[in-house]
Enzyme design. Structure first.
Site, PDB file in Angstrom:
ATOM      1  N   LYS A  52       0.846  -1.205   0.000  1.00 28.08           N
ATOM      2  CA  LYS A  52       0.000   0.000   0.000  1.00 28.08           C
ATOM      3  C   LYS A  52       0.876   1.247   0.000  1.00 28.08           C
ATOM      4  O   LYS A  52       0.581   2.228  -0.686  1.00 28.08           O
ATOM      5  CB  LYS A  52      -0.952  -0.015   1.203  1.00 28.08           C
ATOM      6  CG  LYS A  52      -2.111  -0.974   1.002  1.00 28.08           C
ATOM      7  CD  LYS A  52      -2.885  -1.274   2.281  1.00 28.08           C
ATOM      8  CE  LYS A  52      -3.870  -2.412   2.011  1.00 28.08           C
ATOM      9  NZ  LYS A  52      -4.579  -2.876   3.214  1.00 28.08           N
ATOM     10  N   GLN A  96      -5.158  -1.926   9.416  1.00 33.30           N
ATOM     11  CA  GLN A  96      -4.950  -3.231   8.781  1.00 33.30           C
ATOM     12  C   GLN A  96      -5.545  -4.355   9.639  1.00 33.30           C
ATOM     13  O   GLN A  96      -5.209  -4.480  10.815  1.00 33.30           O
ATOM     14  CB  GLN A  96      -3.442  -3.453   8.548  1.00 33.30           C
ATOM     15  CG  GLN A  96      -3.121  -4.730   7.797  1.00 33.30           C
ATOM     16  CD  GLN A  96      -3.637  -4.742   6.362  1.00 33.30           C
ATOM     17  OE1 GLN A  96      -3.567  -3.752   5.645  1.00 33.30           O
ATOM     18  NE2 GLN A  96      -4.172  -5.866   5.932  1.00 33.30           N
ATOM     19  N   ASP A 119     -11.385   2.234   3.467  1.00 35.93           N
ATOM     20  CA  ASP A 119     -11.595   0.795   3.303  1.00 35.93           C
ATOM     21  C   ASP A 119     -13.075   0.482   3.061  1.00 35.93           C
ATOM     22  O   ASP A 119     -13.421  -0.626   2.653  1.00 35.93           O
ATOM     23  CB  ASP A 119     -11.125   0.036   4.570  1.00 35.93           C
ATOM     24  CG  ASP A 119      -9.761  -0.623   4.375  1.00 35.93           C
ATOM     25  OD1 ASP A 119      -9.355  -0.807   3.216  1.00 35.93           O
ATOM     26  OD2 ASP A 119      -9.114  -0.952   5.392  1.00 35.93           O
TER      27      ASP A 119
END
Ligand code: NAP
Length: 292
Positions: A52, A96, A119
């Site tokens: 990322k 995460q 997200d």
């Protein structure tokens, strides 16, 4: 059979994003900033976050990584979320997953300001997506939709079977494939309790497999000319690799591919598109495209 090249498609999209970011910055605008929070040292999570950060560089974004040991308390993590929510320089951020068992993941997700939830896991974004309102769409389903579009694959009126009903892939994928403005398909979702999974698959024009069971989808489950999207990425031990493992999809590629009109490989299919969709969401967050 046509191979869907997620790696090349993602690279092209990142290039497009980089051009747009350059135009924004040249015009005196703010460079989009994505922050990532990583808890612990899980190999898979480390790799995802590293990729990322690399993708942020390719897109011209500012990125920052905040690390915690896996002994971090829930309160400390909530404090970090609060700080990121209030930081005007941060346009979007991700925590995460998975988190250590002593931390309530849902509590952390719900603490994120939905306007920075790139997200697309916050209930506000999930709800808005379900009724077709502008929002951050979770990255893997968005990446799959993008692939289908870029390859001009007809989805309207088609029978789409989705294997798996997780909150991050199966459920949002089903919502999107069903909606008129996205897939416009007739959607069936199968899971571990489904009794007619094989029969459903055999009738499908499009199969999207997201169960995490290597080689689960075999040739006898796929009709001639079907489109097969393989989301599965299971680490399988492989002594011939330096890492000691390889990534295996949910589809038995060698025997299924000859039957398909289109198929995604693993790796190089859905995976690169997931990160690319996160970049698209970060750009949208930077531009305040969905929320002021
Ligand atoms: P998950 O949360 O573990 O959910 C798996 C789903 O598959 C569940 O709905 C489960 O059914 C169903 N399932 C499991 N075994 C099954 C079986 N034998 N027959 C039918 N259904 C079965 O998984 P996930 O997070 O959605 O991830 C799925 C896979 O995609 C994993 O390999 C993951 O690594 C991969 N993934 C890849 C990307 C990417 O970017 N490429 C992104 C996300 C996930 P129940 O609900 O009945 O338990």
């Amino acid at each position: 059979m046509n191979l869907i090249d997620g790696k090349a498609t993602a690279a092209a999209i990142k290039q497009e994003i980089a051009c747009e970011v350059k135009a924004i910055v040249d015009g005196g605008g703010k460079r989009p900033h994505l922050a990532a929070v990583l808890v612990g040292h899980d190999g898979g999570s480390e790799t995802y976050v590293k990729n990322k950060v690399i993708a942020c560089e390719a897109c011209g974004f500012k990125s920052s990584l905040i690390r915690f040991e896996d002994t971090v308390s829930e309160a400390e993590l909530l404090e970090c979320v609060d700080r990121l929510n209030k930081d005007d320089d941060v346009d979007g951020f991700i925590i995460q997953l998975p988190l250590p068992a002593h931390i309530d993941e849902q509590k952390i997700i719900e603490a994120i300001d939905y306007r920075k939830d790139v997200d697309g896991f916050h209930p506000v974004n999930v709800g808005r997506m379900a009724i077709g309102l502008p929002c951050f769409i979770s990255a893997t389903p968005l990446g799959i939709l993008t692939l289908l579009r870029r390859y001009n694959i007809e989805t309207s009126g088609k029978k789409c079977v989705i294997l798996g009903r997780s909150n991050i892939v199966g459920k949002p994928m089903a919502q999107l494939m069903m909606q008129k403005q996205y897939g416009d398909s007739t959607v069936t979702v199968c899971h571990s309790r489904s009794k007619t999974l094989k029969e459903e698959c055999r009738e499908a024009d499009i199969i999207i497999a997201a169960i995490g069971r290597p080689d689960f989808v075999t040739a006898d489950m796929v009709k001639e000319g079907a489109v097969v999207i393989d989301v599965g990425t299971t680490r399988v031990p492989d002594a011939t690799r330096k890492s000691g493992f390889r990534l295996n999809g949910d589809v038995k590629f060698d025997e299924v591919a000859p039957l398909c009109s289109y198929i995604t490989p693993v790796p190089g299919g859905v995976g690169p598109m997931t990160i690319c969709s996160l970049m698209k969401n970060t750009l949208a967050a930077g531009k305040k495209e969905y929320y002021k």
